[in-house]
Design a protein around this motif. Structure first.
Motif, PDB file in Angstrom:
ATOM      1  N   GLU A 318       0.596  -1.589   0.655  1.00 16.81           N
ATOM      2  CA  GLU A 318      -0.225  -0.279  -0.148  1.00 16.81           C
ATOM      3  C   GLU A 318       1.126   0.984  -0.456  1.00 16.81           C
ATOM      4  O   GLU A 318       0.972   2.217  -0.331  1.00 16.81           O
ATOM      5  CB  GLU A 318      -0.848  -0.030   0.955  1.00 16.81           C
ATOM      6  CG  GLU A 318      -1.726  -0.889   1.212  1.00 16.81           C
ATOM      7  CD  GLU A 318      -3.212  -1.622   2.586  1.00 16.81           C
ATOM      8  OE1 GLU A 318      -2.018  -0.714   3.401  1.00 16.81           O
ATOM      9  OE2 GLU A 318      -3.819  -2.073   2.196  1.00 16.81           O
ATOM     10  N   LYS A 322       1.041   4.123  -2.703  1.00 19.88           N
ATOM     11  CA  LYS A 322       1.057   5.867  -3.101  1.00 19.88           C
ATOM     12  C   LYS A 322       2.249   6.792  -3.350  1.00 19.88           C
ATOM     13  O   LYS A 322       1.954   7.852  -3.935  1.00 19.88           O
ATOM     14  CB  LYS A 322       0.813   5.524  -1.196  1.00 19.88           C
ATOM     15  CG  LYS A 322      -0.840   5.044  -0.703  1.00 19.88           C
ATOM     16  CD  LYS A 322      -0.677   5.539   0.705  1.00 19.88           C
ATOM     17  CE  LYS A 322      -2.099   5.072   0.874  1.00 19.88           C
ATOM     18  NZ  LYS A 322      -2.411   4.321   2.695  1.00 19.88           N
ATOM     19  N   LYS A 346      -4.823  -2.981  -7.060  1.00 19.33           N
ATOM     20  CA  LYS A 346      -4.573  -1.762  -5.685  1.00 19.33           C
ATOM     21  C   LYS A 346      -5.050  -0.814  -5.922  1.00 19.33           C
ATOM     22  O   LYS A 346      -5.763   0.136  -5.419  1.00 19.33           O
ATOM     23  CB  LYS A 346      -3.390  -2.101  -5.208  1.00 19.33           C
ATOM     24  CG  LYS A 346      -2.501  -2.809  -4.248  1.00 19.33           C
ATOM     25  CD  LYS A 346      -3.134  -2.563  -2.414  1.00 19.33           C
ATOM     26  CE  LYS A 346      -3.125  -3.800  -1.961  1.00 19.33           C
ATOM     27  NZ  LYS A 346      -4.268  -3.310  -0.859  1.00 19.33           N
ATOM     28  N   PHE A 347      -4.787  -0.496  -7.410  1.00 18.22           N
ATOM     29  CA  PHE A 347      -4.806   0.667  -7.852  1.00 18.22           C
ATOM     30  C   PHE A 347      -5.949   1.050  -8.016  1.00 18.22           C
ATOM     31  O   PHE A 347      -6.869   1.669  -7.150  1.00 18.22           O
ATOM     32  CB  PHE A 347      -4.502   0.531 -10.143  1.00 18.22           C
ATOM     33  CG  PHE A 347      -2.945   1.673  -9.878  1.00 18.22           C
ATOM     34  CD1 PHE A 347      -1.858   1.220  -8.702  1.00 18.22           C
ATOM     35  CD2 PHE A 347      -3.434   2.313 -11.043  1.00 18.22           C
ATOM     36  CE1 PHE A 347      -0.496   2.044  -9.500  1.00 18.22           C
ATOM     37  CE2 PHE A 347      -1.779   3.186 -11.736  1.00 18.22           C
ATOM     38  CZ  PHE A 347      -0.667   2.929 -10.533  1.00 18.22           C
ATOM     39  N   GLU A 349      -8.629  -0.658  -6.280  1.00 21.47           N
ATOM     40  CA  GLU A 349      -9.279  -0.395  -4.710  1.00 21.47           C
ATOM     41  C   GLU A 349      -8.842   1.134  -4.257  1.00 21.47           C
ATOM     42  O   GLU A 349     -10.120   1.271  -3.710  1.00 21.47           O
ATOM     43  CB  GLU A 349      -7.912  -1.157  -3.929  1.00 21.47           C
ATOM     44  CG  GLU A 349      -8.495  -1.220  -2.518  1.00 21.47           C
ATOM     45  CD  GLU A 349      -7.327  -1.749  -1.930  1.00 21.47           C
ATOM     46  OE1 GLU A 349      -7.303  -1.418  -0.293  1.00 21.47           O
ATOM     47  OE2 GLU A 349      -7.044  -2.824  -1.875  1.00 21.47           O
ATOM     48  N   TYR A 350      -7.791   1.976  -4.143  1.00 26.15           N
ATOM     49  CA  TYR A 350      -7.497   2.926  -4.075  1.00 26.15           C
ATOM     50  C   TYR A 350      -8.367   4.032  -5.285  1.00 26.15           C
ATOM     51  O   TYR A 350      -8.061   5.362  -4.894  1.00 26.15           O
ATOM     52  CB  TYR A 350      -6.490   3.920  -4.085  1.00 26.15           C
ATOM     53  CG  TYR A 350      -5.359   3.274  -3.529  1.00 26.15           C
ATOM     54  CD1 TYR A 350      -6.140   2.729  -1.840  1.00 26.15           C
ATOM     55  CD2 TYR A 350      -4.186   2.472  -3.192  1.00 26.15           C
ATOM     56  CE1 TYR A 350      -5.448   2.042  -0.609  1.00 26.15           C
ATOM     57  CE2 TYR A 350      -3.594   2.161  -2.540  1.00 26.15           C
ATOM     58  CZ  TYR A 350      -4.185   1.834  -1.099  1.00 26.15           C
ATOM     59  OH  TYR A 350      -3.699   0.810  -0.488  1.00 26.15           O
ATOM     60  N   LEU A 352      -7.731   4.474  -8.439  1.00 26.01           N
ATOM     61  CA  LEU A 352      -6.821   4.907 -10.031  1.00 26.01           C
ATOM     62  C   LEU A 352      -6.639   4.407 -10.770  1.00 26.01           C
ATOM     63  O   LEU A 352      -7.166   3.286 -10.811  1.00 26.01           O
ATOM     64  CB  LEU A 352      -5.629   4.868  -9.301  1.00 26.01           C
ATOM     65  CG  LEU A 352      -4.574   5.659  -7.875  1.00 26.01           C
ATOM     66  CD1 LEU A 352      -3.925   5.337  -6.699  1.00 26.01           C
ATOM     67  CD2 LEU A 352      -5.150   7.012  -8.194  1.00 26.01           C
TER      68      LEU A 352
END
Length: 557
Positions: A318, A322, A346-347, A349-350, A352
């Motif tokens: 994470e 970031k 992960k992108f 999830e955020y 992005l």
């Protein structure tokens, strides 16, 4: 795109009565589908086909296409072991009247399928627009794959006969001529068809070839004469058999002689023809390798030995993601498709997307990883020009230059069991590396019981081991391959692990490359085939060897 036909987007607009494409699926090899057929399949709402044909065409249909199951409507044929599936016209009409775009796929060519002709007439009567996409007919495609030309430079008449519907007059005309006869029949009816031709005047010593499962890796061809075919099939233990109803293509005439087939049987003489090869890798990894094996005539069977799971402690990943956004890194290096997948998740999830890579240089270890990045919307700046590996990536990686590189840090998302080769090499080039566990690799679930039994019982002809972990994991989840199975390893370390598990290594890749490994296995198969022919023995697959037969060690280096 077809040079003469429209693109998929140019298909006729769906009318109130929909649209039907009658499509020839060819004789069995999916590679024989035409470009126009692929276009039609990609735009279909409904796909109507017999089970065997569905397996050939479905991979080209879009996700979510409806493929209603055909039902048996002929009780007599069911009792004979050959169920007739003929409710297709009802399914086609119902879907088309509902405004759907329907593809009706048939074996071979629609113009030679009487049922397809009847379905076209039904569409015409109902005012439903339709088109026909021709396919390669079995009576043409199968002899080509069997190495049996139907005509030569001198030319000859060619007659096509369907033994199921041929009249006495048809047999009489073909038997009285010297034309090449291409006969569609079944395995247990070949001798009867040969008898019809002899009774009509053909000489009993006229050459004959019989091909079953033509254009597929199950293809098998027997060479005989009209007078000896029954004996040849009996000696080969093909008949009698409960599978005697299987369709075959028989070619009668001088062009099916054994001497010519020895020179022209290009398909069945492929080095790994019919070999069932176990590929113990993930599907993403196995795709190109399986394609290469198919080019050698093999039947690849992919068994995942590794499953991918998130890291146990996600905080490091994470922070690194970031850091991408805040400008912490000059480079990000992807060493696998799974690493791309982990970062992409992960992108998402955020909230992005690929725009977060703006200003960051992106490296991919190979073409498959690069393709995964392109699918994500990111074009890599660096892909190895040579070997697709960590070492190959380092060969092309630029050293850190404080004048031109404002940031000296590289983000390396990788598996928990990855080697340190890339990290050490980047540090040596002057870069700082954030080596982050993006995902964990764990042993996959065991394959189905049928696959496990085939592995342990000698059902596979070869297995390709691409790392020591694939050896350990395959043996752990499925058991040790049988001793008749050819064992091929990508390098000495993998071979050592295989031997430690009691396996005899037959093929060793000359380079640490999966494609060189497949090539080495093909060379092994070619030598094995030639040795059998020189000894006057029949060419068999390893899984067809006698139980307990000794096997010579032959290592490719």
């Amino acid at each position: 795109m077809s040079p003469t036909g429209p693109a998929a987007s140019d298909f006729p607009a769906v009318s109130a009565h929909g649209h039907v494409t009658f499509l020839g699926a060819g004789p069995g090899d999916p590679g024989l589908l035409t470009l126009r057929a692929v276009e039609a399949l990609a735009s279909a709402d409904v796909l109507v086909a017999e089970p065997d044909v569905l397996g050939v065409v479905r991979c080209h249909a879009r996700a979510g296409v409806s493929a209603p199951e055909l039902t048996v409507v002929d009780a007599q044929s069911t009792a004979a072991g050959v169920p007739v599936l003929r409710d297709a016209v009802n399914l086609v009409m119902e879907a088309a009247k509902g405004g759907k775009r329907v593809v009706r796929a048939v074996p071979g060519d629609p113009g030679l399928d009487a049922d397809a002709g009847a379905e076209m007439l039904a569409c015409a009567a109902a005012g439903i627009p339709f088109e026909v996409v021709p396919g390669i007919a079995e009576v043409v495609g199968v002899p080509a794959y069997a190495g049996v030309p139907l005509r030569d430079a001198q030319g000859a008449d060619v007659r096509f006969v369907d033994a199921r519907t041929a009249s006495d007059r048809c047999w009489g005309e073909v038997g009285a001529s010297d034309a090449t006869a291409v006969i569609s029949t079944t395995l247990d009816s070949v001798a009867a068809a040969a008898g019809e031709l002899v009774a009509a005047g053909r000489k009993p010593d006229t050459p004959l070839t019989v091909t079953v499962a033509g254009t597929t890796t199950r293809q098998r061809t027997w060479t005989a004469t009209l007078g000896t075919i029954a004996q040849v099939l009996k000696q080969a233990k093909v008949l009698p058999s409960p599978e005697g109803h299987r369709p075959v293509i028989a070619v009668v005439g001088e062009r099916s002689s054994a001497a010519q087939r020895d020179q022209l049987a290009w398909f069945e003489s492929k080095p790994l023809f019919g070999w069932k090869v176990l590929v113990p890798r993930t599907k993403e990894q196995a795709a190109s390798l399986s394609d290469q094996l198919r080019s050698y005539g093999a039947v690849p069977h992919e068994v995942p030995t590794i499953a991918v799971e998130p890291p146990r402690t996600p905080q490091q990943m994470e922070r690194a993601v970031k850091g991408l956004v805040t400008g912490r890194y000059e480079w990000i290096a992807f060493t696998s498709v799974n690493a791309v997948k982990a970062v992409r998740e992960k992108f998402e999830e955020y909230g992005l997307d690929a725009r977060a890579f703006a200003g960051i240089k992106v490296a991919a270890v190979g073409e498959q990883t690069a393709a995964a990045l392109v699918d994500f919307g990111v074009k890599p700046d660096l892909v190895p020009s040579g070997e697709q590996s960590a070492a190959g990536l380092l060969e092309d990686w630029p050293p850190y230059d404080p004048v031109f590189d404002p940031i000296d840090r590289v983000f390396l998302p990788r598996a928990d069991i990855a080697t340190e080769t890339l990290v050490a090499g980047l540090i040596e080039l002057g870069w700082e590396v954030d080596d982050v566990t993006a995902y964990r690799t764990v042993r996959a679930s065991p394959p189905p019981a049928e696959t496990r039994e085939a592995i342990k019982g000698g059902g596979f002809d070869a297995v390709l081991f691409t790392s020591s972990s694939t050896v350990r994991n395959l043996v752990g989840i499925a058991g040790k391959p049988h001793n008749v199975t050819v064992i091929a390893c990508i390098g000495p370390a993998t071979a050592k692990t295989a031997e430690e598990h009691g396996l005899r290594v037959d093929v060793l890749s000359p380079e640490p490359s999966v494609h060189k490994l497949a090539e080495a296995l093909a060379e092994f198969g070619a030598r094995r085939r030639e040795a059998a022919k020189e000894a006057g023995d029949p060419v068999t697959r390893p899984s067809e060897r006698r139980p307990g037969a000794r096997r010579r060690r032959s290592t490719t280096t």
